[in-house]
Structure formats: structure tokens, C-alpha cells
Design a protein around this motif. Structure first.
Motif: not given
Length: 911
Positions: A57-80
Motif C-alpha cells: 500500500v503506497h500512501w501519499g498526501s497533498g498539503d498546502e505547503l507543497g501545492q506548487d511542487l509538482p507530483l509531490m504526493p506521488l513522489l512521496d507515496g512511491l518513495r522516490v
């Protein structure tokens, strides 16, 4: 969630999620959306469902601090950024990480976020090749547009791979991209959480309070309006404050009379009972986002991990933090927000500044530093400027909005600021920045970059004359080094070529070649000459120039994108020379190379080039798969026009005008953007549509208008001659025929076309038969046989006419061109020619019999258990093309997943 592993209420929703997880175990993917107000239990529901999933189970989250950093929820969730990961998936992660750091060269001006998105899709496919996978993207309402767009593609991809994608979002804000994502997921696959029922509130309250609640506690809980987080924080604050007690009758009572005015107030009240040292650590953690690593927390706090452990353990025991994989996370984003907003804005800004500085000294990735600098109060401090000077080029490619914000503050690197603004879709602002910087007499390297951006901006604004005037002025500057002058000449050559000024483009490109041996200038100058040669129909000359350009670009990392573009144009040119085996081989290899690099622009071009080649060689079913392989929203407008033109052409010949007109309508907005006449295939499709409707005069007018332009017109000429003869416009037919004869020396195909056109004008059946014999393109061959047959009828030679009709029909049948076959039959009846007896084979539209040869091969490999990527390698196709074929197979068989294909194959074999 009352205690670990116990979810109160939500039984129906949990059952639905559990059902999708069971289906995933059989290989059936699914896209699901879970919606509801803050604190209603969306994340808890999904976590409870996935607790014993049995799959990664890969879990990533958006948050207001990272809205301008593209793809951060997926980069974090997929452990890049993760360590210790093995296999192909880890190699893919490393590629993505290098792209983020600017270490992976994919070509100047290429959108890095788009390339990363392609690699993330490939990463998910590689992960799913090892078994079912669950991907959760929480707080989608805070995610950037790239993340939301990629989630939309995942919603379509789940039919292809064993992936359960779960998006979690609030009902507002209703951003356009979120509305589009929601529409792409059927209503039956959405879960909308509402308030807990009264009985469920009673159960949860009893669990939280540790006993049956008193009437006063019930009244207090009613203020939470059935929101489980609100209720949890309320009871938690009462418990930690010692304001709950058990009465003699066994009820849990409270001395408090009034519910906190809001959920945020309830959370803040509960946090107030934490020890000061724990609160300080949690506030620092809140700077890092909802999820964070202990290592980053140690860096920003200036404490060792051992020193942090007591505070972390207290926070976990208090239910504030939870463990997620190898990181920590706030139990709910609203708890992090409450901590964050307790601090005055000026204090938060100072803490972010200190956190950024600490992360820079620790060598943290640029995106993590930028996340702190954007809300910080640091501006022109020396350490910020030094860091940004190194990090800005990568940030411009990956996160242009963040780069623009930081570059504006520091007032440095105007060429990078202009580039970032252009990438953000603000060409007017980019042009202002570039103009100001040019007025400051920049050094030559930056001057060229500024003129490149300025040219793009002015072309975008519909001011090509101003762009060319600026370039001409720059070229007169005294003392300009030869290499930089050559690069400016290339920019001017490309601008003239885009405007159709072929002679000017050629002269400037040749001048650039004489100025320097700089590889960038040489490679792009040669490419301009290639395009000029192609526009003139000089395919042999274009091919020789392409070979020279490849020699320059092939081993230079900075020219990776040019090398891809040159190879794609080489495939097109080989097709123009009727060297189709070589052309298809090159186009196929470029699909793979573009897929490997993640260059979506070149990938769409490679698919489109392959579609055009397959249209010409008769592989129409496979051509449709190529143009459908990628969604229109990721294609350049000219590619959209070409692809829809190919599809519409095939649909019309196959007597499916409704589908054809949907393609033509879908191409219309892109045609307005690039100019309809810039894309010959779309112009031909529009002409064919008018002809299908019985209006040859309008069909001819479509082509005559196109012939008045100087771009990509050659393929229109033979049909223009045919229609002109049909409607009696013989002067037009003769003029077009003369233009075809002028092209005869450039390619063998024009010799066949010249015979065809002359045969039509002279009504010479023998010449038309010769044209058919020499043509290597299936549709022109059939048209030549048909024209010969019609000419034989006019001459009274019905025997020869019958033979020519039969040969035309055979080619049309091979293509599945049912409209043309019906037209031929009508002409033969009118001429009194009896057709040879034929067995009518009506092509099935559903079931196994409806599968094309390629689809049948792919279905067999799906049954063997091969993934799309494995099938692509076996059949020398693109994984995207395989995915399109699999989608067609699913639709034709009326099933939902690859597992269903295997099951249906088994039934068919046993039946």
C-alpha cells in the motif's frame, strides 16, 4: 476510529472497499474516489480497509505547503527519495530523482514534470508486474495540477494493471482538474461520507469515554454534528484535562457545559494539554508537512535523534503522531494545521527560514529546501542567493512556479525567471522580464537565452514580426562571439521556418553552419535545413541532412531531445521515400527511446509518425491504436490534428461517419490554434468528409484552400487532381498535376502519383494501371485501380474494367474500406458489369471474432500472464500502444480486466 483496529460505523463503505480489494486479489484494478468534509473519517476508513490488504500500500498526501511542487504526493507515496529499494522499480526511482535534481538531460525546454509523470506511470506498471498494488492519494484537494492529471490517467490505466487507486478529497474546492477527475470515475465507484448516525455517535462516544455517557456528555457531543474527528478531539481534550469522571451510577460525566466552537478549536484545546517541549517539537514537525522523516526533524530542530525520542513517543502516545512506513505523520492534517497556525505568521516565516538554512547545510534535496523557503522571510541573503544559483535551473524545469517566486525575491538570474514564467503559462510577463534583462547588456550566453525566450513569447502572442525584428537587431550587435551569433542565427532560422519563409530559413541556417562548430548551433541548424528540404519535397536531401544532424547530436547529452526529434523526422522521411520497413523500424525504436527518457512530446510525435506510416501501408487497425495510445490533453495541437485526421480518414473509409465527425470536432480547437492548413492529414479528412456527404465541390475547395498554403501540401495534390477532374475544374487539375511532376525526382512515390494525376487528366486507363503497379501505398493503389476501371468503362472496355474493379476491391477489402467497396459495387452495376461471385463476410464487432490480428496476439500473451511492458518488448510495440490494444480487447469482449480476458479465453477453449 475509537481504538486501534476498531472503526465505528461506515460498515457499508468498508464493505465496498473490501470488495474492491478482493477483486484486486484476482487481478482486477479499480479507481475509487472517497469524498467528505474535513474530519469526517475519509482517511481512517481507507486505512482501516487497507490494514490487512495483503498487498503493498503506497500512501501519499497533498498539503498546502507543497501545492506548487509538482507530483509531490506521488513522489512521496512511491518513495522516490527512499533508500534500500531494489530491482527495476528502484532504477526507475533513481531516474526520477535525477530528473528532479537536473542531472538527467532530456533536452532544453522540455517540461521536466511531464517527463517525471511518464516515469511515475512506468514505475507503477513495474510495481504491479510483481503483484497487486494499492495507491492512495490523500488530500487531493491540495494536490498540484500535475498530480491530479496523472491520477486521471491512472483512473484509465486500472483496467490494464492490478492497481487499486484511491483518491481522497474534500468536496470543495471545485478546481477544474478535480472536477474532470471526478467525472472520469463512475458514480458507482465513489464513496461520499456523511455524518455518523445517532447510534454510531453513541457507540463512538462510549468507546472514547470508556463507558456509557451521561446526558450532559451526550449534549456536549451533539455539538460535534456527527463528525468523528471533532468528537474524538473533544473527548480527548476532556480526558487529558481531567474533566471526565465516572458517576456512582457508572455513567461517564463531565463538568464542561459547552462544546468548543469549531473542530479547529477542539483540536487546539486538546493540544494545550501537551508538555511545552513536546509542543515545540511538534510545531517544528508541522513546518515539514503532514508526513516527515525523523532525520529532517532532527536537522531543523538542531537536536539528535536520541534527544527527540521522548517528545516523539509522548506525541504518539497522545494520538498526535503515527508511524507510516519509515516516516512519521500527523494523525490528521487538521492537527498539523492547528499546530502550524498557533504560531504568528512572522514567527512561522522565521522558523521556515531557519529550517531552510539547516536543510541546505545538511545537503537536502532542492524540493525540500524550496518548500521551506517559499513561506520564509529570507530574501536577498547571501546563503539564499548562493543556493538558488545552483538549484534554480533544476527548479525551473521541475517546479517553475516555486522557482519564479524565489528568483523574484532575490532579483537574480533574469533569464531563468523569464523561462520559469514562460513555463507557467505567463508569456507576457516572461517577455517583460526578458526585455528588461536585455536592456542591461547581459553577457553573451545569457543574451542568447533571453532572446530564445523572447522569441517564444512573441510568437505565442501572435507577434512574429516583432520577434524577428528583435533577432535581426541582436545579430547586428558588435563584438558578438561567433558561437553566440550562430545560436541567434539558428533562432532566426527556426522562426522563419515556422512562418513558412523557407528561403529565409535556409539562408540563415546555412550562415549559422558557416559561423561555428558549436554542436548545439550545428545540430539545430541542420534540423532547420531538414525541415526546409521536407517542405520542398526533397526527401533524399532531407535524409542526408538528417544523417549529418544525427552525427552531431547522437552522443551529446545536451542534445538528447534533438536526437529524438531528428530520428522521428528520419522515420517520416524514409516513409516519403517508400522505405517503409526502415521507417517503421526507426519509428518503433523512437517510441521506445522516448518512453525511456520520459519525453512525452517526442513520445506523442513518435506514436503519431507510426500512425501515419501504418495508414499508408494498410495497417489501419494498428494505426488507430497508435493515435489512441495517449490522451489528447498531453499532445501538441499539431499532433492532435494529425492523429484525429488519421482516425477520421479511416472511419470514413470504413463507413462510420459518426465516429469520423467526432474526431473532426475534437480536432477543431487544436486546428484553430495551429491553423488547419498546417496539418495536411486533417485537411484531407475534412475533404473526405465532404465527399462522403456527396459534395465533391466542397471537398475540392477544402484542398484548394490548403494548396494555397506552403506547408505540408504535397499529400493533398493527388486527391485535389481527382476531385478537380470529377467536378470539371480541369485548370485546377492540370496545375496540381504540374506540381506533382515537379516532385518526381524527390521520391519514387511521386513517380506513381504523377502517373496517377496524368492518367486522371488524360482519362488514360493504362497510365492509371501503371500508377497502381508502382504505388507502395495501399489506399493510393486502390484509388488508381478504381480510376483505371472507370476509365476503361468510359472507353467501352468492360473486360479490362472488370479486372481493374476486382483488383481495387481486393485492396479495399484488405483495408476494411466498406464505403469504398459499396461505391465500387454501385459503379459496376451502373456500368452493367457483373461482379464475380463473392462470399460476403460481415466483420464481427464484438467477441473474439472481432479482434484484429494484433489484438489476438496480445490477448494470447495476456492469457500467458505477460504485462503490457513484457508484451511490448515481445512484439516491438510501445507499452502505451499495447495498453490501447488491451482496452480495445476489453471493450470487444465486454469484460473489465486482464483477468477477465484469461477467464473468457479458458471458457472459449473448453466450450
Amino acid at each position: 476510529m475509537s481504538r486501534p483496529g476498531v472503526l465505528v460505523g461506515r460498515g457499508a463503505e468498508l464493505t465496498r472497499l473490501s470488495g474492491w480489494l478482493r477483486a484486486l486479489a484476482t487481478g482486477r484494478g479499480q479507481a475509487v474516489l472517497v469524498e467528505g468534509e474535513p474530519g469526517i473519517g475519509k482517511s481512517m476508513l481507507v486505512r482501516a480497509a487497507c490494514a490487512n490488504a495483503g498487498f503493498p500500500v503506497h500512501w501519499g498526501s497533498g498539503d498546502e505547503l507543497g501545492q506548487d511542487l509538482p507530483l509531490m504526493p506521488l513522489l512521496d507515496g512511491l518513495r522516490v527519495h527512499g533508500d534500500g529499494l531494489a530491482g527495476a522499480a528502484n532504477a526507475r526511482r533513481q531516474t526520477i530523482a535525477r530528473l528532479m535534481r537536473g542531472e538527467e538531460t532530456i533536452g532544453h525546454g522540455v517540461d521536466v514534470a511531464t517527463a517525471m509523470a511518464e516515469h511515475l506511470l512506468a514505475l507503477l506498471e513495474e510495481l504491479c508486474a510483481d503483484g497487486p498494488v494499492v495507491l492512495v492519494v490523500d488530500d487531493l484537494h491540495w494536490a498540484d495540477r500535475h498530480t491530479v492529471a496523472l491520477c486521471g490517467r491512472l483512473a484509465r490505466l486500472v483496467q490494464q494493471i492490478p492497481l487499486l487507486f484511491i483518491g481522497i478529497t474534500r468536496p470543495v474546492p471545485r478546481r477544474t482538474e478535480l472536477v474532470s477527475l471526478r467525472r472520469s470515475i463512475p458514480v458507482a465507484d465513489r464513496i461520499r461520507l456523511s455524518r455518523l448516525a445517532d447510534a454510531e455517535i453513541e457507540t463512538l462516544l462510549t468507546e472514547l469515554a470508556g463507558g456509557a455517557p451521561s446526558e450532559r456528555l451526550r449534549r456536549l457531543a451533539a455539538g460535534a454534528a456527527g463528525n468523528p474527528l471533532y468528537l474524538t478531539e473533544l473527548v480527548g481534550s476532556l480526558s487529558r484535562g481531567g474533566r471526565l469522571f465516572t458517576t456512582e451510577s457508572g455513567l461517564v460525566e463531565t463538568t464542561v457545559e459547552r462544546t468548543p466552537r469549531s473542530l479547529s478549536a477542539a483540536i487546539a484545546e486538546r493540544l494545550g494539554f501537551l508538555p511545552p517541549q513536546v509542543l515545540d517539537v511538534l510545531r517544528l514537525a508541522a513546518l515539514l508537512g503532514t508526513d516527515f522523516s525523523v532525520g529532517d526533524l532532527a536537522v531543523v530542530s538542531g537536536q539528535g535523534t536520541g534527544q527527540l525520542v521522548p517528545a516523539i513517543e509522548d506525541a504518539r502516545a497522545s494520538g498526535i503522531l503515527t508511524e507510516v512506513d519509515d516516516s512519521l505523520a500527523f494523525r490528521h492534517p487538521l492537527i498539523r494545521i492547528a499546530l502550524y497556525e498557533q504560531l504568528p505568521r512572522s514567527v512561522r516565516a522565521a522558523w521556515h527560514r531557519d529550517a531552510a538554512k539547516a536543510l541546505i547545510h545538511a545537503g537536502a534535496p532542492a524540493d525540500r529546501v524550496a518548500r521551506q523557503l517559499v513561506p520564509a522571510d529570507a530574501t536577498n541573503e547571501e546563503w539564499v542567493v548562493q543556493w538558488l544559483d545552483k538549484a534554480a535551473p533544476a527548479l525551473v524545469g521541475h517546479a517553475p512556479k516555486v522557482a519564479a517566486e524565489l528568483l523574484r525575491r532575490t532579483n537574480t538570474r533574469p533569464e531563468l525567471l523569464a523561462d520559469a514564467l514562460y513555463r507557467m503559462g505567463e508569456p507576457a510577463q516572461a517577455a517583460v522580464v526578458a526585455d528588461r534583462a536585455l536592456a542591461d547588456d547581459p553577457e553573451p550566453g545569457r543574451l542568447v537565452e533571453l532572446y530564445r525566450i523572447l522569441t517564444q513569447c512573441r510568437f505565442h502572442a501572435g507577434q512574429p514580426a516583432a520577434a524577428l525584428a528583435a533577432l535581426r537587431s541582436a545579430l547586428t550587435m558588435p563584438g558578438l562571439p561567433a558561437v553566440h551569433r550562430a545560436r541567434l542565427l539558428v533562432l532566426a532560422a527556426r522562426a522563419n521556418r515556422d512562418l513558412g519563409r523557407v528561403d529565409e530559413a535556409e539562408a540563415l541556417a546555412r550562415e549559422a553552419l558557416e559561423q561555428t562548430t558549436d554542436r548545439w548551433a550545428t545540430g539545430w541548424a541542420l534540423h532547420v535545413l531538414v525541415l526546409v528540404s521536407m517542405m520542398r519535397g526533397a526527401s533524399d536531401e532531407a535524409l542526408a541532412l538528417l544523417e549529418r544532424a544525427l552525427t552531431v547530436a547522437s552522443d551529446d547529452p545536451d542534445l538528447t531531445d534533438l536526437a529524438l526529434l531528428v530520428r522521428i523526422n528520419q522515420a517520416v522521411t524514409l516513409g516519403d521515400l517508400d522505405r517503409y520497413d526502415e521507417a517503421i523500424d526507426v519509428a518503433g525504436r523512437m517510441r521506445q527511446e522516448a518512453e525511456r527518457t520520459g519525453s512525452l512530446v517526442r513520445l506523442t510525435q513518435a506514436h503519431s509518425a507510426m500512425g501515419q506510416l501504418l495508414l499508408e501501408t494498410g495497417g489501419w487497425d494498428d494505426a488507430v491504436a497508435e493515435v489512441d495510445a495517449l490522451p489528447a490533453e498531453v499532445k501538441d495541437p499539431s499532433v492532435v490534428c494529425c492523429d484525429h485526421g488519421i482516425a477520421a480518414t479511416i472511419c470514413l473509409h470504413r463507413d462510420d461517419p459518426d465516429s469520423a465527425r467526432r474526431h473532426l470536432a475534437a480536432a477543431a480547437p487544436s486546428a484553430e490554434h495551429v491553423g488547419l492548413r498546417a496539418v495536411a492529414q486533417l485537411c484531407l479528412a475534412r475533404s473526405l468528409d465532404a465527399e462522403y456527404a456527396g459534395d465533391p465541390a466542397t471537398a475540392l475547395a477544402e484542398l484548394v484552400d490548403g494548396l494555397a498554403d506552403k506547408t505540408e501540401i504535397e499529400d493533398m495534390l493527388p486527391d485535389a487532381v481527382r476531385l478537380a477532374v470529377q467536378v470539371g475544374e480541369l485548370d485546377v487539375a492540370r496545375t496540381a498535376t504540374a506540381r506533382v511532376h515537379a516532385l518526381v525526382q524527390s521520391s519514387p512515390r511521386w513517380h506513381a502519383a504523377a502517373l496517377y494525376c496524368s492518367g486522371l487528366v488524360d482519362d488514360n486507363p493504362e497510365m492509371l494501371l501503371a500508377a497502381a503497379g508502382e504505388s507502395n501505398r495501399r489506399l493510393p493503389k486502390a484509388k488508381a485501380f478504381e480510376a483505371a476501371a472507370t476509365a476503361f468503362v468510359a472507353a467501352g472496355d468492360l473486360s479490362s474494367a472488370r479486372a481493374a474493379f476486382a483488383r481495387a476491391t481486393a485492396v479495399y477489402e484488405e483495408l476494411g474500406a466498406t464505403w469504398d467497396i459499396a461505391r465500387l459495387a454501385s459503379v459496376q452495376r451502373a456500368a452493367g458489369i457483373r461482379r464475380a461471385p463473392r462470399v460476403a463476410h460481415k466483420k464481427a464487432t464484438h467477441g473474439w471474432e472481432s479482434l484484429t490480428p494484433t489484438e489476438s496476439k496480445i490477448a494470447a500473451l495476456v492469457v500467458e500472464g505477460l504485462t503490457n511492458r513484457q508484451i511490448a518488448a515481445r512484439l516491438f510495440l510501445s507499452p502505451r500502444t499495447v495498453g490501447t490494444h488491451v482496452s480495445h480487447i476489453l471493450n470487444k469482449l465486454g469484460v473489465n480486466s486482464r483477468t477477465d480476458i484469461a477467464r473468457e479465453a479458458g471458457r472459449r477453449a473448453s466450450g
